[in-house]
Design a protein around this motif. Structure first.
Motif, PDB file in Angstrom:
ATOM      1  N   TRP A 190      33.341  32.571  35.144  1.00 55.79           N
ATOM      2  CA  TRP A 190      33.396  33.602  36.334  1.00 55.79           C
ATOM      3  C   TRP A 190      33.326  33.026  37.406  1.00 55.79           C
ATOM      4  CZ3 TRP A 190      36.470  37.136  34.540  1.00 55.79           C
ATOM      5  CH2 TRP A 190      36.382  37.166  33.229  1.00 55.79           C
ATOM      6  N   GLY A 191      32.246  32.174  37.630  1.00 59.63           N
ATOM      7  CA  GLY A 191      31.664  31.436  38.686  1.00 59.63           C
ATOM      8  C   GLY A 191      32.662  30.518  39.534  1.00 59.63           C
ATOM      9  N   VAL A 192      33.595  29.817  38.748  1.00 58.24           N
ATOM     10  CA  VAL A 192      34.703  29.124  39.256  1.00 58.24           C
ATOM     11  C   VAL A 192      35.755  29.983  39.746  1.00 58.24           C
ATOM     12  CG1 VAL A 192      36.464  27.597  38.494  1.00 58.24           C
ATOM     13  CG2 VAL A 192      34.120  27.118  37.531  1.00 58.24           C
ATOM     14  N   LEU A 193      36.078  31.146  38.942  1.00 60.41           N
ATOM     15  CA  LEU A 193      36.885  31.950  39.210  1.00 60.41           C
ATOM     16  C   LEU A 193      36.601  32.781  40.925  1.00 60.41           C
ATOM     17  CD1 LEU A 193      39.521  33.462  38.087  1.00 60.41           C
ATOM     18  CD2 LEU A 193      38.152  35.373  37.564  1.00 60.41           C
ATOM     19  N   LEU A 194      35.364  33.028  40.914  1.00 54.75           N
ATOM     20  CA  LEU A 194      34.878  33.694  42.056  1.00 54.75           C
ATOM     21  C   LEU A 194      35.071  32.559  43.322  1.00 54.75           C
ATOM     22  CD1 LEU A 194      33.473  35.657  43.888  1.00 54.75           C
ATOM     23  CD2 LEU A 194      31.161  34.851  43.105  1.00 54.75           C
ATOM     24  N   ALA A 195      34.513  31.374  42.768  1.00 54.44           N
ATOM     25  CA  ALA A 195      34.720  30.297  44.011  1.00 54.44           C
ATOM     26  C   ALA A 195      36.317  30.079  44.513  1.00 54.44           C
ATOM     27  CB  ALA A 195      34.034  28.993  43.539  1.00 54.44           C
ATOM     28  N   GLU A 196      37.188  30.030  43.511  1.00 50.50           N
ATOM     29  CA  GLU A 196      38.603  29.753  43.910  1.00 50.50           C
ATOM     30  C   GLU A 196      39.106  30.982  44.611  1.00 50.50           C
ATOM     31  OE1 GLU A 196      40.879  28.631  40.356  1.00 50.50           O
ATOM     32  OE2 GLU A 196      39.638  26.738  40.365  1.00 50.50           O
ATOM     33  N   ILE A 197      38.682  32.285  44.146  1.00 46.45           N
ATOM     34  CA  ILE A 197      39.287  33.155  45.105  1.00 46.45           C
ATOM     35  C   ILE A 197      38.789  33.412  46.507  1.00 46.45           C
ATOM     36  CG2 ILE A 197      39.248  35.837  45.022  1.00 46.45           C
ATOM     37  CD1 ILE A 197      39.193  35.762  42.065  1.00 46.45           C
ATOM     38  N   THR A 198      37.452  32.919  46.617  1.00 45.22           N
ATOM     39  CA  THR A 198      36.690  33.054  47.711  1.00 45.22           C
ATOM     40  C   THR A 198      37.593  31.882  48.685  1.00 45.22           C
ATOM     41  OG1 THR A 198      34.846  33.563  46.917  1.00 45.22           O
ATOM     42  CG2 THR A 198      34.836  32.521  49.061  1.00 45.22           C
ATOM     43  N   TYR A 199      38.020  30.757  48.190  1.00 45.74           N
ATOM     44  CA  TYR A 199      38.353  29.740  49.026  1.00 45.74           C
ATOM     45  C   TYR A 199      40.074  29.866  49.185  1.00 45.74           C
ATOM     46  CZ  TYR A 199      39.979  25.137  50.284  1.00 45.74           C
ATOM     47  OH  TYR A 199      40.588  24.114  50.785  1.00 45.74           O
ATOM     48  N   PHE A 200      40.748  30.431  48.227  1.00 41.73           N
ATOM     49  CA  PHE A 200      42.280  30.401  48.265  1.00 41.73           C
ATOM     50  C   PHE A 200      42.581  31.899  48.940  1.00 41.73           C
ATOM     51  CE2 PHE A 200      41.857  27.284  44.893  1.00 41.73           C
ATOM     52  CZ  PHE A 200      42.367  26.140  45.704  1.00 41.73           C
ATOM     53  N   THR A 201      41.739  32.972  49.111  1.00 41.26           N
ATOM     54  CA  THR A 201      42.549  34.182  49.682  1.00 41.26           C
ATOM     55  C   THR A 201      42.855  33.923  50.907  1.00 41.26           C
ATOM     56  OG1 THR A 201      40.989  35.291  48.207  1.00 41.26           O
ATOM     57  CG2 THR A 201      41.462  36.356  50.505  1.00 41.26           C
ATOM     58  N   PRO A 202      42.329  32.976  51.892  1.00 45.64           N
ATOM     59  CA  PRO A 202      43.160  32.967  53.384  1.00 45.64           C
ATOM     60  C   PRO A 202      44.290  32.287  53.145  1.00 45.64           C
ATOM     61  CG  PRO A 202      40.766  32.319  53.444  1.00 45.64           C
ATOM     62  CD  PRO A 202      41.084  32.431  51.982  1.00 45.64           C
ATOM     63  N   PHE A 203      44.806  31.691  52.148  1.00 47.11           N
ATOM     64  CA  PHE A 203      46.199  31.164  52.196  1.00 47.11           C
ATOM     65  C   PHE A 203      47.042  32.270  51.670  1.00 47.11           C
ATOM     66  CE2 PHE A 203      43.364  27.404  51.364  1.00 47.11           C
ATOM     67  CZ  PHE A 203      44.009  26.443  51.913  1.00 47.11           C
ATOM     68  N   VAL A 204      46.752  33.241  51.363  1.00 44.16           N
ATOM     69  CA  VAL A 204      47.404  34.560  51.230  1.00 44.16           C
ATOM     70  C   VAL A 204      47.559  35.291  52.493  1.00 44.16           C
ATOM     71  CG1 VAL A 204      47.822  36.567  49.693  1.00 44.16           C
ATOM     72  CG2 VAL A 204      47.166  34.342  48.609  1.00 44.16           C
ATOM     73  N   MET A 205      46.312  35.359  53.060  1.00 42.44           N
ATOM     74  CA  MET A 205      46.239  36.100  54.112  1.00 42.44           C
ATOM     75  C   MET A 205      47.177  35.592  55.355  1.00 42.44           C
ATOM     76  SD  MET A 205      42.177  36.993  54.228  1.00 42.44           S
ATOM     77  CE  MET A 205      42.077  37.820  55.671  1.00 42.44           C
ATOM     78  N   ARG A 206      47.113  34.407  55.537  1.00 42.99           N
ATOM     79  CA  ARG A 206      47.887  33.895  56.735  1.00 42.99           C
ATOM     80  C   ARG A 206      49.427  34.217  56.689  1.00 42.99           C
ATOM     81  NH1 ARG A 206      49.228  33.581  60.616  1.00 42.99           N
ATOM     82  NH2 ARG A 206      49.079  32.047  62.322  1.00 42.99           N
ATOM     83  N   PRO A 207      50.040  34.220  55.699  1.00 42.68           N
ATOM     84  CA  PRO A 207      51.673  34.611  55.626  1.00 42.68           C
ATOM     85  C   PRO A 207      51.630  36.120  55.827  1.00 42.68           C
ATOM     86  CG  PRO A 207      50.952  33.731  53.682  1.00 42.68           C
ATOM     87  CD  PRO A 207      49.995  33.460  54.428  1.00 42.68           C
ATOM     88  N   LEU A 208      50.613  36.789  55.264  1.00 43.60           N
ATOM     89  CA  LEU A 208      50.657  38.326  55.248  1.00 43.60           C
ATOM     90  C   LEU A 208      50.519  38.692  56.773  1.00 43.60           C
ATOM     91  CD1 LEU A 208      48.893  39.292  52.362  1.00 43.60           C
ATOM     92  CD2 LEU A 208      50.832  39.828  52.557  1.00 43.60           C
ATOM     93  N   LEU A 209      49.488  38.313  57.290  1.00 44.15           N
ATOM     94  CA  LEU A 209      49.252  38.543  58.840  1.00 44.15           C
ATOM     95  C   LEU A 209      50.497  38.141  59.701  1.00 44.15           C
ATOM     96  CD1 LEU A 209      45.581  37.456  59.325  1.00 44.15           C
ATOM     97  CD2 LEU A 209      46.451  39.787  59.015  1.00 44.15           C
ATOM     98  N   ALA A 210      50.996  37.024  59.445  1.00 47.02           N
ATOM     99  CA  ALA A 210      52.147  36.678  60.329  1.00 47.02           C
ATOM    100  C   ALA A 210      53.522  37.620  59.916  1.00 47.02           C
ATOM    101  CB  ALA A 210      52.915  35.349  59.711  1.00 47.02           C
ATOM    102  N   ALA A 211      53.467  38.237  58.699  1.00 44.19           N
ATOM    103  CA  ALA A 211      54.547  39.300  58.310  1.00 44.19           C
ATOM    104  C   ALA A 211      54.160  40.509  59.058  1.00 44.19           C
ATOM    105  CB  ALA A 211      54.510  39.332  56.881  1.00 44.19           C
TER     106      ALA A 211
END
Length: 319
Positions: A190-211
Motif C-alpha cells: 500500500w505504501g508503494v501504491l501511494l507513492a506511485e499514485i502521488t508521483y504519476f498523477t500529474p502525468f494524467v493531469m497534464r493532458p487533462l488540463l490541455a483538453a
C-alpha cells in the motif's frame, strides 16, 4: 529693309526618330530585328541526397546504444551457465514461484496505480480548470515542473512524512509518549501504491488540463442555465471531453508503472518484488545473469506491447 530671319529647320539627320519595337523586340541601328532568342536550357539541378542517407546516423546511434545491448540481453537469456543455446533458462524462470509472484505484484500495482491516478488526476484537473481560486494558475504551472522530478525524490518526501522516524510518527510519539507511531505502511504494497499514485498523477493531469483549456465555456453556461447541477455537468459535459486525455494519460501511466524501480527500492518494501526488482535481485544479489535476462526480456515484451497500445489509443482518440 532687311528681311526677318527665319528659324533654321534642322535637317533630317539631326532628328532621331524613336525606334519602334517589333514583336516585343527593339530593332538595332540598321532597323533589322534580331532573331528571337530561344528558350534557355534548364539549369542542371543540384543532386539531392536520398532521404535514407539522413536516417543512417540516428539509426546507427540507436543500434549502438540500444539495439545492440538489447540483442545481448536476448542472447544471454538463451545461454545457460552450462554453455550452449537453450530455452532452459525460460523454463526455469517460468516455473519459479518468485517470477509468478513478481509478475502478479507488478500487474496489480500498475493497474491499481493507474486507476488511482485517473480518479485523482481527473478530480484535481477539474478543480484547477473550472473552480476559480487564488493561485490556480501557479498550481497549473507547477504541474509541468513536477513532471521533471525523479521518482525517488517523491518517495523520500513520503518517508520524511510517514516513515518510521518521520514527522507524523514523531508528532504522535511526542503527544502520546508511545514508543512507536501508528504510520507503518510505506514498507507494504500500500505504501508503494501511494507513492506511485502521488508521483504519476500529474502525468494524467497534464493532458487533462490541455483538453479542458479547449473546452467551450458556453457549454457549461448553457447547462447551468438549464438547471443542471455541478455533478451532472461534470458527468455529461466535462467527462466526455476528457475521455481522450484520460485514455492517453492512463495508458502512459500504466506503462511507466510496470517499469518503475526507484519507488519500490526507496520505500524499502522488502515484501514487494516487481519484475524490475526481480531483475536487480537475480543479476546483483544472486549473479544469475541468464535468469535476470529472461525476466528483463519478459518485462520489455510487456512494456513494448502496452506502449503500442498507448500509441494506438492516442491516435484513435486524437490526444
Amino acid at each position: 529693309m532687311a528681311s526677318a530671319a527665319h528659324p533654321v529647320t534642322p535637317g533630317i539627320d539631326t532628328v532621331k526618330a524613336p525606334r519602334q519595337r517589333i514583336g516585343g523586340q527593339e530593332p538595332d541601328r540598321s532597323g533589322a530585328v534580331p532573331p528571337k532568342a530561344g528558350p534557355r536550357a534548364p539549369a542542371r539541378e543540384a543532386r539531392r541526397v536520398p532521404r535514407f542517407v539522413w536516417a543512417l546516423p540516428p539509426v546507427a546511434v540507436l543500434a549502438l546504444v540500444f539495439l545492440y545491448p538489447l540483442a545481448l540481453v536476448v542472447q544471454q537469456s538463451f545461454s545457460p551457465d552450462e554453455g550452449g543455446t537453450s530455452i532452459a533458462p525460460y523454463d526455469d524462470v517460468f516455473a519459479s514461484e518468485s517470477f509468478r509472484s513478481a509478475l502478479t505484484t507488478t500487474i496489480w500495482l500498475a493497474v491499481g496505480s493507474t486507476v488511482g491516478c485517473l480518479v485523482l488526476g481527473f478530480v484535481l484537473a477539474v478543480i484547477i480548470a473550472f473552480v476559480p481560486f487564488p493561485g490556480g494558475r501557479a498550481v497549473a504551472k507547477f504541474i509541468d515542473v513536477f513532471l521533471s522530478f525523479p521518482s525517488f525524490l517523491i518517495t523520500l518526501a513520503l518517508l520524511f512524512i510517514y516513515g518510521n522516524v518521520g514527522m507524523a510518527n514523531g508528532v504522535w510519539t511526542d503527544l502520546t509518549g508511545a514508543a512507536n507511531g501508528p504510520f507503518d505502511f510505506l514498507t507494504t504494497p500500500w505504501g508503494v501504491l501511494l507513492a506511485e499514485i502521488t508521483y504519476f498523477t500529474p502525468f494524467v493531469m497534464r493532458p487533462l488540463l490541455a483538453a479542458f483549456s479547449q473546452l467551450d465555456s458556453a457549454q457549461l453556461e448553457v447547462a447551468s442555465s438549464l438547471g443542471a447541477k455541478p455533478a451532472r455537468i461534470v458527468r455529461q459535459v466535462i467527462l466526455p471531453e476528457a475521455l481522450p486525455a484520460l485514455a492517453a494519460g492512463g495508458s502512459l501511466v500504466l506503462v511507466m508503472c510496470l517499469n518503475e524501480f526507484g519507488i519500490v527500492l526507496f520505500t524499502g518494501a522488502k515484501g514487494v518484488t516487481t519484475l524490475p526488482m526481480l531483475v536487480y535481485s537475480k543479476a546483483i544479489l544472486e549473479s544469475d545473469y541468464p535468469a535476470a535476462c529472461v525476466v528483463a526480456v519478459v518485462n520489455i515484451a510487456i512494456s513494448v506491447g502496452l506502449y503500442s497500445l498507448y500509441r494506438m489509443v492516442s491516435r484513435r482518440v486524437g490526444a
